[in-house]
Write an enzyme that holds these catalytic residues in place. Structure first.
Site, PDB file in Angstrom:
ATOM      1  N   GLU A  13       0.807  -1.217   0.000  1.00 24.71           N
ATOM      2  CA  GLU A  13       0.000   0.000   0.000  1.00 24.71           C
ATOM      3  C   GLU A  13       0.841   1.269   0.000  1.00 24.71           C
ATOM      4  OE1 GLU A  13      -3.657  -0.337   2.571  1.00 24.71           O
ATOM      5  OE2 GLU A  13      -2.630  -2.149   3.232  1.00 24.71           O
ATOM      6  N   SER A 142      -6.813  -1.718   1.686  1.00 21.96           N
ATOM      7  CA  SER A 142      -7.052  -1.074   0.393  1.00 21.96           C
ATOM      8  C   SER A 142      -7.625  -2.041  -0.643  1.00 21.96           C
ATOM      9  CB  SER A 142      -5.759  -0.436  -0.151  1.00 21.96           C
ATOM     10  OG  SER A 142      -5.324   0.602   0.696  1.00 21.96           O
ATOM     11  N   TYR A 208     -10.041   4.475  -4.780  1.00 26.54           N
ATOM     12  CA  TYR A 208      -9.035   5.516  -4.999  1.00 26.54           C
ATOM     13  C   TYR A 208      -9.141   6.269  -6.316  1.00 26.54           C
ATOM     14  CZ  TYR A 208      -7.091   3.353  -0.883  1.00 26.54           C
ATOM     15  OH  TYR A 208      -6.929   2.863   0.384  1.00 26.54           O
ATOM     16  N   ARG A 246     -11.939   3.952  11.634  1.00 29.83           N
ATOM     17  CA  ARG A 246     -13.100   3.818  10.745  1.00 29.83           C
ATOM     18  C   ARG A 246     -13.588   2.373  10.799  1.00 29.83           C
ATOM     19  NH1 ARG A 246     -11.300   4.033   5.261  1.00 29.83           N
ATOM     20  NH2 ARG A 246     -11.984   1.876   5.072  1.00 29.83           N
ATOM     21  N   ASP A 248     -15.920  -0.428   9.139  1.00 29.59           N
ATOM     22  CA  ASP A 248     -16.613  -0.764   7.901  1.00 29.59           C
ATOM     23  C   ASP A 248     -17.623  -1.888   8.150  1.00 29.59           C
ATOM     24  OD1 ASP A 248     -14.997   1.089   6.668  1.00 29.59           O
ATOM     25  OD2 ASP A 248     -13.553  -0.391   5.948  1.00 29.59           O
ATOM     26  N   GLU A 260     -14.444  -4.874   9.123  1.00 32.01           N
ATOM     27  CA  GLU A 260     -13.135  -4.640   9.731  1.00 32.01           C
ATOM     28  C   GLU A 260     -13.099  -3.253  10.344  1.00 32.01           C
ATOM     29  OE1 GLU A 260      -9.792  -3.959   6.934  1.00 32.01           O
ATOM     30  OE2 GLU A 260     -11.265  -4.416   5.377  1.00 32.01           O
ATOM     31  N   ASN A 262     -10.469  -0.039  10.704  1.00 32.90           N
ATOM     32  CA  ASN A 262      -9.245   0.553  10.150  1.00 32.90           C
ATOM     33  C   ASN A 262      -8.677   1.577  11.118  1.00 32.90           C
ATOM     34  OD1 ASN A 262      -9.126  -0.326   7.082  1.00 32.90           O
ATOM     35  ND2 ASN A 262     -11.267   0.061   7.601  1.00 32.90           N
ATOM     36  N   GLY A 266      -7.504   5.691   5.026  1.00 31.18           N
ATOM     37  CA  GLY A 266      -6.967   6.564   3.994  1.00 31.18           C
ATOM     38  C   GLY A 266      -7.383   8.008   4.197  1.00 31.18           C
TER      39      GLY A 266
END
Length: 315
Positions: A13, A142, A208, A246, A248, A260, A262, A266
């Site tokens: 990443e 990612s 992205y 974060r 999800d 998951e 994070n 990002g």
């Protein structure tokens, strides 16, 4: 205050991390901070390049970024850093372990199994799963190496791809529903975002590439909104997160399934946390201020004390 923006790294990443770091540098308040870019290409780079900074603003993703390794190195060096602790970072990076803890807490998460080699296929480990299923590296992000497998013909290829990015692979039940994400910042629950990817799932391109997905503030009924918030906050607490993270989820029939958590989400122009923060009234600059100030408060480091510590190290 000298803010070292630590980015790049040695994981798959790296490019995403560089994008996050550059975006952070562009929005840091130059009247408050002296900004020092630190591009990590080898683990050894940290020891030299981080000397003299007051705080490390982490823009890393993947191994040596989200797995607790760099957090431990910075703690050894006496340098405060942003975001979650070493322990929390390591817990969340290991998807199998984090899902076990979430399940223990009584939270919903898709059924899964962990494979350590292709030989594990022979023991019938996947017999309880039906198609489609999700195959992903156990310690990655990612959506790199992730495949939504719809039939047996694609399974072997998907597993081989995932093993390229790690020694363990997670095979997970596919939950068909609405994908949402919940961000928590210094105890504040930010607006929930609904994600509608342009691809069949929220893959790398959807995440992205500008226009790769449609991300809007989710419209949820009161009962569902309550369940989502409770699930996010309990996940944050169970995995010992701090400052920001974060969470999800997939939302199916009003039930949130945790995918998951994070710990270093990002922070590019298309990333979810800045979008959620913007919906809550934060500019990108204010978001970075909140992350830095919250991290120093959690680590019980005042700004003057951090500056004196860095000067002592430099001398």
């Amino acid at each position: 205050m000298k803010v070292g923006v630590i980015m790049g790294g040695i994981s798959s990443e790296r490019e995403v991390s560089l994008a996050t770091g550059k975006e952070m540098m562009a929005h840091l308040d130059k009247t408050k901070y002296e900004i020092i870019p630190i591009d990590i290409r080898r683990k050894q780079d940290l020891l030299k390049q981080a000397q003299g900074i007051d705080v490390a603003l982490l823009a890393l993703h993947g191994s040596f970024g989200e797995d607790g390794t760099i957090q431990g190195a910075l703690e050894t060096m006496g340098i405060p850093y942003t975001g979650c602790t070493l322990l929390s970072s390591a817990l969340c990076m290991d998807k199998d372990l984090s899902k076990r803890l979430l399940r223990y807490e009584g939270l919903f998460t898709p059924e899964w199994t962990l494979l350590r080699s292709m030989d594990d296929l022979r023991n019938g480990r996947l017999s309880r799963f039906s198609y489609p299923m999700v195959v992903k590296p156990n310690a990655g992000g990612s959506s790199i190496g992730v495949t939504l497998v719809r039939n047996e013909e694609k399974l072997l290829e998907a597993l081989q791809t995932a093993f390229v990015y790690g020694e363990e692979v997670l095979v997970e039940e596919y939950i068909e529903g609405e994908e949402i994400t919940c961000s928590i910042l210094n105890g504040e629950f930010l607006p929930v975002l609904s994600i509608k990817p342009g691809a069949e799932f929220f893959d790398y391109t959807s995440k992205y590439e500008p226009g790769g997905s449609d991300e809007q503030v989710a419209v949820l009924d009161d009962e569902t909104a309550k369940r989502v918030r409770e699930a996010a906050e309990r996940s944050f607490s169970a995995l010992k997160c701090s400052v920001y993270a974060r969470v999800d989820m997939m939302l199916k029939n009003g039930i949130p399934y945790i995918l998951e958590v994070n710990t270093l989400p990002g922070m590019t122009e298309t990333s979810l946390l800045p979008r959620s923060a913007r919906a809550a009234g934060y500019t990108f600059s204010a978001l970075l201020d909140a992350i830095i100030e919250g991290s120093l408060a959690v680590r019980q480091v005042s700004q003057p004390a951090a500056s004196e510590q860095a000067q002592s190290q430099a001398g």
